[in-house]
Write a protein that holds these residues in place. Structure first.
Motif, short mmCIF file in Angstrom:
data_model
loop_
_atom_site.label_atom_id
_atom_site.label_comp_id
_atom_site.label_asym_id
_atom_site.label_seq_id
_atom_site.Cartn_x
_atom_site.Cartn_y
_atom_site.Cartn_z
N TYR A 173 26.93 71.45 46.68
CA TYR A 173 27.52 70.50 45.72
C TYR A 173 26.43 69.80 44.92
O TYR A 173 26.49 69.73 43.68
CB TYR A 173 28.39 69.48 46.46
N VAL A 174 25.43 69.27 45.61
CA VAL A 174 24.38 68.51 44.92
C VAL A 174 23.56 69.42 44.02
O VAL A 174 23.33 69.11 42.84
CB VAL A 174 23.48 67.78 45.93
N TYR A 217 26.49 72.08 41.62
CA TYR A 217 27.44 71.40 40.74
C TYR A 217 26.79 70.26 39.98
O TYR A 217 26.81 70.23 38.76
CB TYR A 217 28.65 70.91 41.54
N GLU A 218 26.23 69.30 40.72
CA GLU A 218 25.63 68.14 40.06
C GLU A 218 24.33 68.51 39.33
O GLU A 218 24.08 68.02 38.24
CB GLU A 218 25.36 67.03 41.08
N LYS A 270 26.21 69.81 35.81
CA LYS A 270 26.21 68.51 35.14
C LYS A 270 24.83 68.10 34.63
O LYS A 270 24.69 67.04 34.04
CB LYS A 270 26.75 67.44 36.08
N LYS A 315 22.25 66.96 36.11
CA LYS A 315 21.74 65.72 36.69
C LYS A 315 20.50 66.05 37.50
O LYS A 315 20.47 67.05 38.22
CB LYS A 315 22.81 65.10 37.59
N ASN A 363 19.28 59.39 42.58
CA ASN A 363 20.59 59.81 42.07
C ASN A 363 21.57 60.18 43.19
O ASN A 363 22.77 60.19 42.96
CB ASN A 363 20.44 61.01 41.13
N PHE A 364 21.06 60.50 44.36
CA PHE A 364 21.92 60.99 45.44
C PHE A 364 21.60 60.32 46.77
O PHE A 364 21.38 61.00 47.77
CB PHE A 364 21.78 62.51 45.57
#
Length: 129
Positions: A40-41, A44-45, A49, A51, A57-58
């Motif tokens: 996910y990190v 996806y992110e 995205k 990022k 950020n996480f």
């Protein structure tokens, strides 16, 4: 000789009645959750995205990952200690963690880590009953 010993560890995990399979399943679930959170990190992110993947950020994802690593570590230790004893099960986990996982993380790019993780976890889950 070491190949036979390694194979015996794998066979013991799969078939030895002394292995606490409930603890082992908890460790597997935590490992799968780590893979999902990592995917996910990073994918996806990070990729979709755009990022930047860093601690600032996480923070919560980092803390959840640390919790899941500790949970899997304790679970696998509790599962294997009836067969190998307290000290030897710790040596097995430290050897696997530092000898395999960290070395792979340093040498294999992230996309390769994700692919190898999914393939090996799928194989092991099909072997483990």
């Amino acid at each position: 000789l070491s190949q036979k010993t390694d194979f015996q560890v794998f066979q013991n995990i799969l078939h030895n009645p002394k292995v606490s399979h409930e603890w082992f399943k908890c460790g597997l679930a935590a490992s799968i959750a780590i893979m999902g959170l990592k995917g996910y990190v990073e994918l996806y992110e990070g990729k979709k995205k755009k990022k930047k993947v860093e601690y600032e950020n996480f923070k919560s994802a980092t803390h959840w990952t640390i919790f899941l690593i500790m949970l899997s570590w304790i679970s696998f230790h509790m599962a294997l200690s009836p067969v190998y004893g307290f000290f030897k099960s710790l040596v097995i986990m430290i050897g696997f963690g530092y000898g395999v996982l960290i070395q792979a993380a340093l040498m294999i790019p992230v996309w390769g880590q994700n692919l190898i993780s999914v393939v090996l976890m799928t194989f092991f889950l099909q072997m483990y009953k």
